[in-house]
Design a protein around this motif. Sequence first.
Motif, PDB file in Angstrom:
ATOM      1  N   VAL A   1      -1.601  43.634  17.645  1.00  0.00           N
ATOM      2  CA  VAL A   1      -1.078  42.667  16.667  1.00  0.00           C
ATOM      3  C   VAL A   1      -2.537  42.425  16.515  1.00  0.00           C
ATOM      4  N   THR A   2      -3.237  44.201  15.663  1.00  0.00           N
ATOM      5  CA  THR A   2      -4.430  43.588  14.957  1.00  0.00           C
ATOM      6  C   THR A   2      -4.076  44.330  13.699  1.00  0.00           C
ATOM      7  N   VAL A   3      -5.100  43.276  13.053  1.00  0.00           N
ATOM      8  CA  VAL A   3      -5.783  43.956  11.376  1.00  0.00           C
ATOM      9  C   VAL A   3      -7.102  44.386  11.295  1.00  0.00           C
ATOM     10  N   LEU A   4      -7.071  45.160   9.893  1.00  0.00           N
ATOM     11  CA  LEU A   4      -8.191  45.489   9.380  1.00  0.00           C
ATOM     12  C   LEU A   4      -9.061  44.483   8.901  1.00  0.00           C
ATOM     13  N   SER A   5     -10.498  44.115   9.192  1.00  0.00           N
ATOM     14  CA  SER A   5     -11.149  43.169   8.867  1.00  0.00           C
ATOM     15  C   SER A   5     -12.002  44.511   7.430  1.00  0.00           C
ATOM     16  N   ARG A   6     -12.188  43.558   6.558  1.00  0.00           N
ATOM     17  CA  ARG A   6     -13.344  43.621   5.319  1.00  0.00           C
ATOM     18  C   ARG A   6     -14.256  43.865   5.802  1.00  0.00           C
ATOM     19  N   LEU A   7     -15.285  44.462   5.531  1.00  0.00           N
ATOM     20  CA  LEU A   7     -16.760  45.089   5.369  1.00  0.00           C
ATOM     21  C   LEU A   7     -17.921  45.079   4.135  1.00  0.00           C
ATOM     22  N   GLU A   8     -18.548  44.192   4.633  1.00  0.00           N
ATOM     23  CA  GLU A   8     -19.116  44.085   3.393  1.00  0.00           C
ATOM     24  C   GLU A   8     -18.735  43.374   1.952  1.00  0.00           C
ATOM     25  N   GLY A   9     -17.693  42.838   2.145  1.00  0.00           N
ATOM     26  CA  GLY A   9     -16.460  41.897   1.212  1.00  0.00           C
ATOM     27  C   GLY A   9     -15.628  43.328   0.853  1.00  0.00           C
ATOM     28  N   VAL A  10     -15.560  44.507   1.152  1.00  0.00           N
ATOM     29  CA  VAL A  10     -14.339  45.317   0.770  1.00  0.00           C
ATOM     30  C   VAL A  10     -13.818  46.485   1.621  1.00  0.00           C
ATOM     31  N   ALA A  11     -12.319  46.123   0.864  1.00  0.00           N
ATOM     32  CA  ALA A  11     -11.348  46.198   1.806  1.00  0.00           C
ATOM     33  C   ALA A  11     -10.821  47.070   2.426  1.00  0.00           C
ATOM     34  N   PRO A  12     -10.572  47.638   3.628  1.00  0.00           N
ATOM     35  CA  PRO A  12     -10.487  48.895   3.728  1.00  0.00           C
ATOM     36  C   PRO A  12      -9.074  50.148   3.409  1.00  0.00           C
ATOM     37  N   ARG A  13      -8.007  49.444   2.416  1.00  0.00           N
ATOM     38  CA  ARG A  13      -7.059  49.558   1.976  1.00  0.00           C
ATOM     39  C   ARG A  13      -7.218  49.903   0.685  1.00  0.00           C
ATOM     40  N   VAL A  14      -6.755  50.365  -0.568  1.00  0.00           N
ATOM     41  CA  VAL A  14      -6.352  50.441  -1.573  1.00  0.00           C
ATOM     42  C   VAL A  14      -4.719  50.584  -2.005  1.00  0.00           C
ATOM     43  N   SER A  15      -4.050  49.933  -2.456  1.00  0.00           N
ATOM     44  CA  SER A  15      -2.203  50.733  -1.898  1.00  0.00           C
ATOM     45  C   SER A  15      -2.062  50.972  -1.085  1.00  0.00           C
ATOM     46  N   GLY A  16      -2.184  50.753   0.226  1.00  0.00           N
ATOM     47  CA  GLY A  16      -2.004  51.307   2.284  1.00  0.00           C
ATOM     48  C   GLY A  16      -2.301  52.422   1.923  1.00  0.00           C
ATOM     49  N   ARG A  17      -3.968  53.174   0.764  1.00  0.00           N
ATOM     50  CA  ARG A  17      -4.359  53.952   1.197  1.00  0.00           C
ATOM     51  C   ARG A  17      -5.733  53.856   0.984  1.00  0.00           C
ATOM     52  N   LEU A  18      -6.438  55.022   2.258  1.00  0.00           N
ATOM     53  CA  LEU A  18      -7.780  54.803   2.370  1.00  0.00           C
ATOM     54  C   LEU A  18      -8.421  54.202   1.969  1.00  0.00           C
ATOM     55  N   ASN A  19      -9.360  53.677   1.200  1.00  0.00           N
ATOM     56  CA  ASN A  19     -10.667  53.282   0.281  1.00  0.00           C
ATOM     57  C   ASN A  19     -11.259  54.467   0.636  1.00  0.00           C
ATOM     58  N   THR A  20     -11.745  55.303   0.078  1.00  0.00           N
ATOM     59  CA  THR A  20     -13.155  56.176  -0.333  1.00  0.00           C
ATOM     60  C   THR A  20     -13.978  55.326  -1.137  1.00  0.00           C
ATOM     61  N   LEU A  21     -14.349  53.936  -1.493  1.00  0.00           N
ATOM     62  CA  LEU A  21     -15.394  53.872  -1.622  1.00  0.00           C
ATOM     63  C   LEU A  21     -15.814  52.904  -0.172  1.00  0.00           C
ATOM     64  N   PHE A  22     -14.956  52.305   0.364  1.00  0.00           N
ATOM     65  CA  PHE A  22     -15.844  51.189   1.612  1.00  0.00           C
ATOM     66  C   PHE A  22     -16.475  51.797   2.626  1.00  0.00           C
ATOM     67  N   PRO A  23     -17.692  50.859   2.536  1.00  0.00           N
ATOM     68  CA  PRO A  23     -18.714  50.998   2.548  1.00  0.00           C
ATOM     69  C   PRO A  23     -18.681  52.054   4.891  1.00  0.00           C
ATOM     70  N   PHE A  24     -18.536  52.406   5.247  1.00  0.00           N
ATOM     71  CA  PHE A  24     -18.445  52.976   6.656  1.00  0.00           C
ATOM     72  C   PHE A  24     -17.380  54.440   6.375  1.00  0.00           C
ATOM     73  N   THR A  25     -17.589  55.453   5.419  1.00  0.00           N
ATOM     74  CA  THR A  25     -16.535  56.296   5.779  1.00  0.00           C
ATOM     75  C   THR A  25     -17.223  57.650   6.216  1.00  0.00           C
ATOM     76  N   ARG A  26     -16.392  58.537   6.452  1.00  0.00           N
ATOM     77  CA  ARG A  26     -16.693  59.668   7.296  1.00  0.00           C
ATOM     78  C   ARG A  26     -16.263  60.353   6.890  1.00  0.00           C
ATOM     79  N   ASP A  27     -16.743  62.053   6.790  1.00  0.00           N
ATOM     80  CA  ASP A  27     -15.949  63.080   6.755  1.00  0.00           C
ATOM     81  C   ASP A  27     -15.298  63.220   8.639  1.00  0.00           C
ATOM     82  N   VAL A  28     -14.333  64.092   8.570  1.00  0.00           N
ATOM     83  CA  VAL A  28     -14.129  64.629   9.958  1.00  0.00           C
ATOM     84  C   VAL A  28     -13.806  65.913   9.760  1.00  0.00           C
TER      85      VAL A  28
END
Length: 329
Positions: free
Chosen positions: A249-276
Amino acid sequence: MNITSVIRSAAVAVTAALAMGFLAPAAVADPPQYRRLVGVGSDTTQDVLGALGSVVADPDGVPHSLLIGSYDATGSLSIKTRPVGCQIPRPNGSHAGIDALRNDIASGTHCVDFARSSVGPEGIVETRSTRLTFIPFAKDAVTVAVRSNSALNDGVGFTAEELRDIYTCALTTRGGVALTPLLPQPGSGTRSFFLRRIGVTEPQIGSCVDGTVQEHDGTALDTGGDIAPYSVAQYIAQTGGVVADRHGVTVLSRLEGVAPRVSGRLNTLFPFTRDVYNVVRTAELTGGPTPDPDLISAFVGPTSTVCAQAGLIQVYGFATLGSACGSTL
């Protein structure tokens, strides 16, 4: 039809089926047959590599028509990767996968060909005999998850400074809620990435932190004060029915006011992004003493058979890297 066309057609079919819900997530993602390229390690990328393993063809069909055999981070205590020998402890996490690859290089057994890693080469110690190359193939982001019915789910989220205080136990309550911070298990790439981004070293982790939770398993958050780092790509795949749903029942939190998803997709402008990454022996790349054509064709360059599966990579919640995919620089 050439091999590349076959692979791309299969990827399109699998991607469409997953997106429309025609394919159920597999309960076990270990390959049912021995494959030419064996991968172990990261929980974060195990599912997308398993899917890639179902569409990337082996050019010569030996030992199987499919090239990539990617073994889950969790499951049985050991895995067997070749018909003869090669029964090894199952590596759980990026660092464990990299260690397994290093051990394989040192022993010369060739039971493991690549390690899945959600952490980059920063802080990875190399020796002349075990030089590794980290080859990026997708982009992820990491935020923290909380329970949807918790007062911590306030729509505001957290700052990196707050997270540093929470994980050093300098901040033990928020909004009247007693905080119970969780961390992924040792060896997790998500654990090391998250701690580095919030400025906490392993010795600085506070005594209030439970650091033994399997990463990206939201069912482990069972009280209102629980908080844990979570891969955004894994969350998207889990809640989208693409993989086994562990989000609870978890939800993802904003970080520094930025949402982790945009229109259901990963937000590439999120503060904590990483390559895999897929991590390989440097010696087996072009220019090395023992180049491996199958490994090179699978992972190296934006036209590699893995990088060509952009649609499939996105279905599993990740963002694509474009021309940076497959870079060995």
